[in-house]
Write a protein that holds these residues in place. Structure first.
Motif, PDB file in Angstrom:
ATOM      1  N   TYR A 189       0.827  -1.210   0.000  1.00 58.21           N
ATOM      2  CA  TYR A 189       0.000   0.000   0.000  1.00 58.21           C
ATOM      3  C   TYR A 189       0.861   1.259   0.000  1.00 58.21           C
ATOM      4  O   TYR A 189       0.833   2.035  -0.955  1.00 58.21           O
ATOM      5  CB  TYR A 189      -0.920  -0.029   1.221  1.00 58.21           C
ATOM      6  CG  TYR A 189      -1.922   1.103   1.289  1.00 58.21           C
ATOM      7  CD1 TYR A 189      -3.049   1.114   0.478  1.00 58.21           C
ATOM      8  CD2 TYR A 189      -1.750   2.153   2.193  1.00 58.21           C
ATOM      9  CE1 TYR A 189      -3.976   2.148   0.554  1.00 58.21           C
ATOM     10  CE2 TYR A 189      -2.665   3.180   2.288  1.00 58.21           C
ATOM     11  CZ  TYR A 189      -3.780   3.180   1.467  1.00 58.21           C
ATOM     12  OH  TYR A 189      -4.698   4.206   1.537  1.00 58.21           O
ATOM     13  N   TRP A 190       1.684   1.437   1.039  1.00 58.25           N
ATOM     14  CA  TRP A 190       2.473   2.664   1.126  1.00 58.25           C
ATOM     15  C   TRP A 190       3.626   2.691   0.124  1.00 58.25           C
ATOM     16  O   TRP A 190       3.853   3.707  -0.551  1.00 58.25           O
ATOM     17  CB  TRP A 190       3.024   2.836   2.545  1.00 58.25           C
ATOM     18  CG  TRP A 190       1.970   2.979   3.591  1.00 58.25           C
ATOM     19  CD1 TRP A 190       1.723   2.135   4.635  1.00 58.25           C
ATOM     20  CD2 TRP A 190       0.999   4.023   3.698  1.00 58.25           C
ATOM     21  NE1 TRP A 190       0.660   2.584   5.389  1.00 58.25           N
ATOM     22  CE2 TRP A 190       0.189   3.751   4.836  1.00 58.25           C
ATOM     23  CE3 TRP A 190       0.718   5.167   2.949  1.00 58.25           C
ATOM     24  CZ2 TRP A 190      -0.860   4.566   5.231  1.00 58.25           C
ATOM     25  CZ3 TRP A 190      -0.331   5.990   3.345  1.00 58.25           C
ATOM     26  CH2 TRP A 190      -1.094   5.685   4.471  1.00 58.25           C
ATOM     27  N   LEU A 191       4.357   1.600  -0.008  1.00 54.34           N
ATOM     28  CA  LEU A 191       5.507   1.575  -0.909  1.00 54.34           C
ATOM     29  C   LEU A 191       5.174   1.052  -2.301  1.00 54.34           C
ATOM     30  O   LEU A 191       6.036   1.051  -3.175  1.00 54.34           O
ATOM     31  CB  LEU A 191       6.629   0.718  -0.310  1.00 54.34           C
ATOM     32  CG  LEU A 191       7.342   1.299   0.908  1.00 54.34           C
ATOM     33  CD1 LEU A 191       8.386   0.327   1.429  1.00 54.34           C
ATOM     34  CD2 LEU A 191       7.985   2.648   0.580  1.00 54.34           C
ATOM     35  N   ALA A 192       3.945   0.608  -2.497  1.00 48.84           N
ATOM     36  CA  ALA A 192       3.582   0.041  -3.801  1.00 48.84           C
ATOM     37  C   ALA A 192       3.775   1.028  -4.960  1.00 48.84           C
ATOM     38  O   ALA A 192       4.324   0.646  -6.006  1.00 48.84           O
ATOM     39  CB  ALA A 192       2.145  -0.473  -3.766  1.00 48.84           C
ATOM     40  N   PRO A 193       3.354   2.304  -4.844  1.00 46.50           N
ATOM     41  CA  PRO A 193       3.547   3.223  -5.981  1.00 46.50           C
ATOM     42  C   PRO A 193       5.007   3.431  -6.374  1.00 46.50           C
ATOM     43  O   PRO A 193       5.361   3.254  -7.546  1.00 46.50           O
ATOM     44  CB  PRO A 193       2.876   4.524  -5.510  1.00 46.50           C
ATOM     45  CG  PRO A 193       1.863   4.074  -4.507  1.00 46.50           C
ATOM     46  CD  PRO A 193       2.503   2.919  -3.804  1.00 46.50           C
ATOM     47  N   PRO A 194       5.915   3.813  -5.431  1.00 43.14           N
ATOM     48  CA  PRO A 194       7.297   3.998  -5.867  1.00 43.14           C
ATOM     49  C   PRO A 194       7.963   2.701  -6.317  1.00 43.14           C
ATOM     50  O   PRO A 194       8.800   2.716  -7.230  1.00 43.14           O
ATOM     51  CB  PRO A 194       8.001   4.589  -4.638  1.00 43.14           C
ATOM     52  CG  PRO A 194       7.141   4.227  -3.483  1.00 43.14           C
ATOM     53  CD  PRO A 194       5.749   4.203  -4.008  1.00 43.14           C
ATOM     54  N   LEU A 195       7.600   1.561  -5.719  1.00 45.57           N
ATOM     55  CA  LEU A 195       8.201   0.298  -6.140  1.00 45.57           C
ATOM     56  C   LEU A 195       7.774  -0.065  -7.558  1.00 45.57           C
ATOM     57  O   LEU A 195       8.587  -0.548  -8.361  1.00 45.57           O
ATOM     58  CB  LEU A 195       7.822  -0.822  -5.164  1.00 45.57           C
ATOM     59  CG  LEU A 195       8.496  -0.768  -3.791  1.00 45.57           C
ATOM     60  CD1 LEU A 195       7.974  -1.893  -2.904  1.00 45.57           C
ATOM     61  CD2 LEU A 195      10.016  -0.847  -3.920  1.00 45.57           C
ATOM     62  N   LEU A 196       6.509   0.165  -7.895  1.00 48.08           N
ATOM     63  CA  LEU A 196       6.064  -0.112  -9.257  1.00 48.08           C
ATOM     64  C   LEU A 196       6.717   0.853 -10.240  1.00 48.08           C
ATOM     65  O   LEU A 196       7.137   0.448 -11.336  1.00 48.08           O
ATOM     66  CB  LEU A 196       4.540  -0.010  -9.361  1.00 48.08           C
ATOM     67  CG  LEU A 196       3.970  -0.285 -10.761  1.00 48.08           C
ATOM     68  CD1 LEU A 196       4.317  -1.694 -11.219  1.00 48.08           C
ATOM     69  CD2 LEU A 196       2.460  -0.068 -10.788  1.00 48.08           C
ATOM     70  N   ALA A 197       6.821   2.133  -9.862  1.00 51.02           N
ATOM     71  CA  ALA A 197       7.477   3.102 -10.742  1.00 51.02           C
ATOM     72  C   ALA A 197       8.922   2.704 -11.000  1.00 51.02           C
ATOM     73  O   ALA A 197       9.417   2.797 -12.129  1.00 51.02           O
ATOM     74  CB  ALA A 197       7.410   4.497 -10.123  1.00 51.02           C
TER      75      ALA A 197
END
Length: 307
Positions: A77-85
């Protein structure tokens, strides 16, 4: 057959059209990461919010009341956006099979570049008030400044493969990929889309934090460093003919997509728009003040069974 290279006007025009198309897609992927991650954790995905001047949100029904502080939420949830980017910026230009053609080449470059610039540079600071950086500070005692710095550094590193791939096609130019030509190719392909994104954000009325500009600028500086430092290998296959019709067709689609992104990313009463297709439950994360736009008809009210 006429040969084209990254600095050919037709290729540059195609690249800018691809940027109008895929930069909003890279922004949307940040919300998709949260939504899909919450589904994996056992929750429900009910919509997205993609404001240009605030961090995107995957709108979800969280699986439990204490989900935000759980270990699964940290990564899904919290780190999902930067990890996917980060994954998109690195994997797309290096591993993804790409069909021959300049459209595929510039789309790969722009998607990787947007993921690095927006997902790791621009978005990190926008989430310091309400987003991943704020969540990490509140629940995991991670300083927003540390998160933003690490995110921007990773963005500057992650953009390197995309630049190396693009400048490799300068071998088709007389004299090859000289340093000045590599720097010019990077500047021509990545800086105009970044400036258009900034201009659209400001024109919509969003207040842009200076640190967000610094984050994006750090990634752009990383792209320039890649153009200055790396001598690319020769491309594996030549690029076929690029017609004016294909460039114009892409621009028509891109303008429509970017227009939709501007509509969805405009502020409403100081907040982003919640594009909802599901039913918010008791543990939903739809922010108070968001203008809710339903993408599907509301569910019919349940009637009690007949006795």
């Amino acid at each position: 057959m006429q040969r084209f290279a990254p600095l050919s006007p037709r290729v540059v025009a195609l690249s800018w059209g691809a940027a109008l198309l895929v930069w909003p897609l890279a922004w949307l992927l940040l919300a998709v990461a949260q939504g899909a991650g919450t589904v994996i954790a056992g929750g429900g995905w009910i919509g997205v919010s993609v404001p240009l001047g605030a961090h995107p949100w995957g709108l979800v029904n969280e699986p439990t009341v204490a989900f935000a502080i759980s270990r699964s939420a940290l990564f899904l949830y919290w780190l999902a956006p930067p990890l996917l980017a980060l994954a998109v910026a690195v994997v797309v230009p290096t591993v993804l099979p790409v069909p021959p053609g300049w459209l595929a080449e510039v789309a790969v470059f722009q998607l990787a570049a947007a993921s690095a610039v927006l997902g790791l540079g621009w978005a990190a600071r926008l989430g310091a008030i309400d987003g991943p950086a704020a969540g990490l500070e509140r629940f995991w005692a991670v300083s927003p400044a540390l998160f933003e710095s690490v995110s921007a550094l990773l963005g500057a590193i992650a953009v390197q493969p995309a630049v190396a791939r693009l400048t490799a096609h300068l071998w088709g130019e007389p004299g090859g990929p000289r340093r000045g030509r590599r720097l010019l190719a990077v500047a021509v392909h990545i800086f105009p889309p970044a400036l258009v994104w900034l201009a659209a954000t400001v024109a919509l009325g969003w207040a842009v934090p200076p640190v967000a500009l610094l984050g994006a600028a750090a990634v752009l500086a990383g792209a320039l460093f890649a153009g200055w430092h790396w001598m690319p290998r020769s491309p594996l296959h030549p690029r076929p003919e690029l017609t004016v019709r294909r460039v114009v067709s892409l621009w028509v689609v891109a303008v429509v997509v970017f227009g939709a992104a501007v509509w969805a990313g405009a502020p409403r009463r100081g907040h982003g728009v919640a594009l909802v297709w599901g039913v918010p439950g008791m543990t939903n994360n739809v922010r108070t003040g968001m203008a809710v736009v339903r993408l599907t008809p509301p569910p019919a009210p349940k009637t009690p069974p007949a006795r």
